[in-house]
Design an enzyme around this catalytic site. Structure first.
Site, PDB file in Angstrom:
ATOM      1  N   HIS A   1       0.881  -1.224   0.128  1.00  0.00           N
ATOM      2  CA  HIS A   1      -0.155  -0.034  -0.028  1.00  0.00           C
ATOM      3  C   HIS A   1       0.868   1.154  -0.082  1.00  0.00           C
ATOM      4  O   HIS A   1       1.981   1.195   0.471  1.00  0.00           O
ATOM      5  CB  HIS A   1      -1.076  -0.071   1.082  1.00  0.00           C
ATOM      6  CG  HIS A   1      -0.255  -0.058   2.664  1.00  0.00           C
ATOM      7  ND1 HIS A   1       0.077  -1.457   2.903  1.00  0.00           N
ATOM      8  CD2 HIS A   1       0.113   0.770   3.580  1.00  0.00           C
ATOM      9  CE1 HIS A   1       0.666  -1.162   4.210  1.00  0.00           C
ATOM     10  NE2 HIS A   1       0.949  -0.187   4.512  1.00  0.00           N
TER      11      HIS A   1
ATOM     12  N   HIS B   1       0.522   5.207   1.217  1.00  0.00           N
ATOM     13  CA  HIS B   1       0.040   6.172   2.187  1.00  0.00           C
ATOM     14  C   HIS B   1       0.214   7.479   1.463  1.00  0.00           C
ATOM     15  O   HIS B   1       1.401   7.994   1.191  1.00  0.00           O
ATOM     16  CB  HIS B   1       0.941   6.444   3.553  1.00  0.00           C
ATOM     17  CG  HIS B   1       0.902   5.396   4.272  1.00  0.00           C
ATOM     18  ND1 HIS B   1       0.345   4.979   5.461  1.00  0.00           N
ATOM     19  CD2 HIS B   1       1.754   4.039   4.477  1.00  0.00           C
ATOM     20  CE1 HIS B   1       0.432   3.728   6.249  1.00  0.00           C
ATOM     21  NE2 HIS B   1       1.445   3.317   5.364  1.00  0.00           N
TER      22      HIS B   1
HETATM   23  P1  AMP Z   1       1.786   0.153   7.311  1.00  0.00           P
HETATM   24  O1  AMP Z   1       2.578   0.403   8.803  1.00  0.00           O
HETATM   25  O2  AMP Z   1       2.759   0.851   6.410  1.00  0.00           O
HETATM   26  O3  AMP Z   1       1.889  -1.387   7.161  1.00  0.00           O
HETATM   27  O4  AMP Z   1       0.592   0.961   7.399  1.00  0.00           O
HETATM   28  C1  AMP Z   1      -0.783   0.326   7.661  1.00  0.00           C
HETATM   29  C2  AMP Z   1      -1.743   1.303   7.834  1.00  0.00           C
HETATM   30  O5  AMP Z   1      -3.003   0.731   7.926  1.00  0.00           O
HETATM   31  C3  AMP Z   1      -1.396   2.052   9.268  1.00  0.00           C
HETATM   32  O6  AMP Z   1      -1.209   3.756   8.828  1.00  0.00           O
HETATM   33  C4  AMP Z   1      -2.691   1.963   9.867  1.00  0.00           C
HETATM   34  O7  AMP Z   1      -3.220   3.093  10.699  1.00  0.00           O
HETATM   35  C5  AMP Z   1      -3.768   1.692   8.734  1.00  0.00           C
HETATM   36  N1  AMP Z   1      -4.739   0.502   9.229  1.00  0.00           N
HETATM   37  C6  AMP Z   1      -4.765  -0.447  10.026  1.00  0.00           C
HETATM   38  N2  AMP Z   1      -5.994  -1.264  10.176  1.00  0.00           N
HETATM   39  C7  AMP Z   1      -6.710  -0.557   9.255  1.00  0.00           C
HETATM   40  C8  AMP Z   1      -8.161  -0.641   8.852  1.00  0.00           C
HETATM   41  N3  AMP Z   1      -8.999  -1.451   9.397  1.00  0.00           N
HETATM   42  N4  AMP Z   1      -8.530   0.405   8.263  1.00  0.00           N
HETATM   43  C9  AMP Z   1      -7.886   1.375   7.492  1.00  0.00           C
HETATM   44  N5  AMP Z   1      -6.604   1.492   7.917  1.00  0.00           N
HETATM   45  C10 AMP Z   1      -6.022   0.942   8.694  1.00  0.00           C
END
Ligand code: AMP
Length: 143
Positions: free
Chosen positions: A106, A108
């Site tokens: 993903h 951000h």
């Molecule tokens: P990463 O740490 O780069 O893997 O980012 C994962 C992101 O997903 C973080 O910014 C979390 O805040 C976000 N996240 C985790 N669970 C959810 C969810 N259920 N819905 C939306 N975002 C989420």
């Protein structure tokens, strides 16, 4: 988790893609899904994910990645137009040591506002759902 390994189809984003968990959606087509980060680092923190499974940038198919970054630009433009931040940060983490917490590729999109500090990555502070829906509407108006 290591950089390499097998894809775990029980990760949160895989569940969101299968409709097993809710999300505040911004955009979806046959290749990508974009939705609001539930633990945002700033007002309008948005995620863009491919539908095809990969853990991170390294094991992603190059064509999937190309499509993903194209959509990320489109959605970043809509975030900029809809929320009028002073800047935008794009981040993408690979592996636990780099800060990755969800093992489905993903990007951000993190809006920055001159008068607001950015929150910590993975702070665990959940956003208000009605705020997220409102922000998503502002972004969607520009897609
Ligand atoms: P990463 O740490 O780069 O893997 O980012 C994962 C992101 O997903 C973080 O910014 C979390 O805040 C976000 N996240 C985790 N669970 C959810 C969810 N259920 N819905 C939306 N975002 C989420």
């Amino acid at each position: 988790m290591n950089l390499s390994g097998t894809y775990d189809s029980d990760n949160i984003f895989a569940k969101i893609l299968r409709g097993e968990m809710p999300c505040v959606k911004i955009y979806e087509d046959e290749d990508v899904l974009s939705f609001m980060d539930m633990f945002p680092q700033s007002r309008g923190h948005t995620l863009v994910i491919p539908k095809q499974a990969s853990r991170n940038l390294l094991d992603a198919d190059a064509d999937v990645l190309a499509t993903l970054i194209r959509h990320t630009q489109t959605i970043a433009r809509a975030v900029a137009a809809g929320l009028k931040p002073d800047g935008l940060i794009l981040t993408q983490f690979n592996g636990t040591a780099a800060g990755q917490t969800v093992f489905h590729l993903h990007f951000h999109i993190i809006p920055r506002y001159a008068d607001m500090n950015m929150g910590r990555h993975s702070s665990g502070r959940m956003a208000d759902m009605s705020d997220l829906k409102d922000l998503a509407e502002h972004i969607k108006e520009h897609l």
